[in-house]
Design a protein around this motif. Structure first.
Motif, mmCIF file in Angstrom:
data_model
loop_
_atom_site.group_PDB
_atom_site.id
_atom_site.type_symbol
_atom_site.label_atom_id
_atom_site.label_comp_id
_atom_site.label_asym_id
_atom_site.label_seq_id
_atom_site.Cartn_x
_atom_site.Cartn_y
_atom_site.Cartn_z
ATOM 1 N N HIS A 77 -42.615 23.433 94.580
ATOM 2 C CA HIS A 77 -43.319 22.219 94.484
ATOM 3 C C HIS A 77 -44.450 22.258 93.534
ATOM 4 C CE1 HIS A 77 -45.567 18.956 96.827
ATOM 5 N NE2 HIS A 77 -45.117 18.223 95.697
ATOM 6 N N LEU A 78 -44.326 21.390 92.441
ATOM 7 C CA LEU A 78 -45.464 21.205 91.571
ATOM 8 C C LEU A 78 -46.255 19.813 91.816
ATOM 9 C CD1 LEU A 78 -47.319 22.159 89.081
ATOM 10 C CD2 LEU A 78 -45.332 21.193 87.651
ATOM 11 N N ASN A 106 -44.300 34.918 91.980
ATOM 12 C CA ASN A 106 -44.238 34.688 93.556
ATOM 13 C C ASN A 106 -45.035 33.611 93.974
ATOM 14 O OD1 ASN A 106 -42.910 37.244 93.589
ATOM 15 N ND2 ASN A 106 -44.834 38.269 93.600
ATOM 16 N N VAL A 107 -45.263 32.537 93.215
ATOM 17 C CA VAL A 107 -46.026 31.474 93.569
ATOM 18 C C VAL A 107 -44.859 30.459 94.321
ATOM 19 C CG1 VAL A 107 -47.080 29.126 92.770
ATOM 20 C CG2 VAL A 107 -47.894 31.410 92.164
ATOM 21 N N THR A 108 -45.260 29.798 95.578
ATOM 22 C CA THR A 108 -44.279 28.835 96.021
ATOM 23 C C THR A 108 -44.727 27.509 95.723
ATOM 24 O OG1 THR A 108 -44.150 30.183 97.806
ATOM 25 C CG2 THR A 108 -43.534 28.021 98.177
ATOM 26 N N ALA A 109 -45.939 26.965 95.238
ATOM 27 C CA ALA A 109 -46.286 25.715 95.107
ATOM 28 C C ALA A 109 -47.613 25.679 94.071
ATOM 29 C CB ALA A 109 -46.453 24.806 96.477
ATOM 30 N N ALA A 110 -47.725 24.892 93.260
ATOM 31 C CA ALA A 110 -48.921 24.839 92.370
ATOM 32 C C ALA A 110 -49.560 23.398 92.434
ATOM 33 C CB ALA A 110 -48.688 25.359 91.182
ATOM 34 N N PHE A 111 -51.031 23.485 92.146
ATOM 35 C CA PHE A 111 -51.698 22.299 91.873
ATOM 36 C C PHE A 111 -52.145 22.301 90.306
ATOM 37 C CE2 PHE A 111 -55.832 20.006 91.855
ATOM 38 C CZ PHE A 111 -55.327 18.610 92.204
ATOM 39 N N LEU A 112 -51.618 21.552 89.662
ATOM 40 C CA LEU A 112 -51.831 21.338 87.988
ATOM 41 C C LEU A 112 -52.820 20.490 87.793
ATOM 42 C CD1 LEU A 112 -51.406 22.767 85.437
ATOM 43 C CD2 LEU A 112 -49.206 21.211 85.308
ATOM 44 N N VAL A 113 -53.915 21.046 87.371
ATOM 45 C CA VAL A 113 -55.135 20.248 86.438
ATOM 46 C C VAL A 113 -55.011 21.037 84.976
ATOM 47 C CG1 VAL A 113 -57.351 19.354 86.448
ATOM 48 C CG2 VAL A 113 -56.004 19.807 88.819
ATOM 49 N N LEU A 114 -55.031 19.961 83.848
ATOM 50 C CA LEU A 114 -55.218 20.641 82.765
ATOM 51 C C LEU A 114 -56.746 20.313 82.156
ATOM 52 C CD1 LEU A 114 -51.627 19.193 81.598
ATOM 53 C CD2 LEU A 114 -52.260 21.380 82.045
ATOM 54 N N PRO A 115 -57.024 21.339 80.993
ATOM 55 C CA PRO A 115 -58.283 21.364 80.838
ATOM 56 C C PRO A 115 -58.375 19.620 79.971
ATOM 57 C CG PRO A 115 -57.218 23.022 80.010
ATOM 58 C CD PRO A 115 -56.276 22.359 80.813
ATOM 59 N N PRO A 116 -59.599 19.010 80.294
ATOM 60 C CA PRO A 116 -59.539 17.570 79.706
ATOM 61 C C PRO A 116 -59.982 17.757 78.288
ATOM 62 C CG PRO A 116 -61.743 18.441 80.898
ATOM 63 C CD PRO A 116 -60.608 19.316 81.238
#
Length: 311
Positions: free
Chosen positions: A110-111, A72-82
């Motif tokens: 939107h990603l 049910n997510v509309t948009a996501a802010f993706l940071v990946l583990p460094p």
């Protein structure tokens, strides 16, 4: 226009520097924030700091976890583990889950992927892994925005330098090499603007740099000295200490896998000779204001530290 009141926005690595700077900008506008973290201690801290948000523990290496947290997510802010040895695959897993949600008739729109400045630098393994994620995202068919932050200014341990009588900054590489810096304040505001405005930023790639001119760590610590009113010495660590201590810290104090050490070693060798340089014009345009320079950041941060001491 985005329906802020009813949408679920997902933020990954929510206890990290970038996401922590973004979340306060979204809270007044989005009642439904879903914050992802990996560990139980991080989940407890996030629950305490953001009691109205939904906190989810998930491993982005697990495809089922990616599917679960995107429901049910509309948009996501993706940071990946460094420095994750399989960072590219984590990004691909997440993009596949976004596509599956969208294909199943879900609301995903939107990603926003926080990558890194100059992912084409193949000698920097921690940059190169993000290049593959960018390529996969661009070809995925999703509506996306790619943010490319440079070296984060908050790497300077300002609270410790302020406290110490004879402050000394132990640099992991040649302190005379030039870097362009970005503040998490500017990253957070830029990412919030992109998420809230959405389609105005589809298919865009933005280099995020705050400092108008590149600075060496000697110059940056000179600015800190000026603001603090006491000289901050800079001393370069041995290569072995820099790699061992930094990567172990990133790995939560545990002995890191060999691949993580190799990624860190390659980065420190590169930084030692070449640094990392970009341009602040795009971020200035995106923020519609001057970006945050080093001295401004130091003065603001010192004020925050002193205020927290007084309270």
């Amino acid at each position: 226009m985005p329906d802020h009141q009813n949408e679920i926005i997902l933020i990954t690595c929510a206890s990290g520097k970038q996401s922590s700077a973004l979340i306060p900008h979204l809270i007044p506008h989005y009642p439904h924030l879903r914050l992802q973290c990996h560990s139980s201690p991080s989940a407890a801290t996030l629950s305490e700091n953001y009691p109205k948000a939904e906190i989810v523990q998930a491993d982005l290496a697990n495809k089922d976890d990616c599917t679960r947290i995107l429901k049910n997510v509309t948009a996501a802010f993706l940071v990946l583990p460094p420095f994750h040895p399989h960072e590219s695959q984590l990004g691909i897993n997440f993009i596949d889950a976004c596509n599956a949600q969208e294909d199943a008739g879900g609301p995903f729109q939107h990603l926003v992927y926080s990558s890194v400045i100059h992912p084409i630098l193949r000698k920097l393994l921690n940059h190169d892994v993000k290049r593959y994620v960018e390529e996969y995202l661009i070809e995925s068919g999703l509506d996306y925005t790619i943010l490319q932050p440079t070296h984060i200014m908050e790497m300077l341990p300002l609270a410790k330098l302020l406290k110490d009588e004879k402050p000394m900054y132990p640099c992991n590489w040649n302190p005379a090499t030039k870097f362009s810096f970005v503040t998490t304040k500017d990253i957070g505001q830029a990412a919030a603007k992109v998420l809230m405005q959405r389609d105005a930023h589809f298919a865009a790639t933005y280099q995020l740099v705050s400092t108008p001119k590149p600075l060496s760590y000697v110059e940056a610590c000179g600015i800190v000295s000026k603001v603090l009113g006491k000289e901050v010495q800079v001393q370069q660590k041995s290569f072995e200490d820099a790699v061992e201590n930094t990567i172990k810290m990133i790995n939560g104090g545990k002995e890191p896998p060999k691949q993580m050490k190799e990624i860190g070693a390659r980065m420190f060798l590169y930084y030692n000779e070449r640094g990392l340089v970009g341009n602040c014009n795009v971020l200035k345009w995106l923020l519609e204001r001057e970006t945050t320079g080093c001295e401004e950041w130091v003065r603001t941060r010192v004020g925050e530290i002193e205020k927290s001491k007084a309270s």
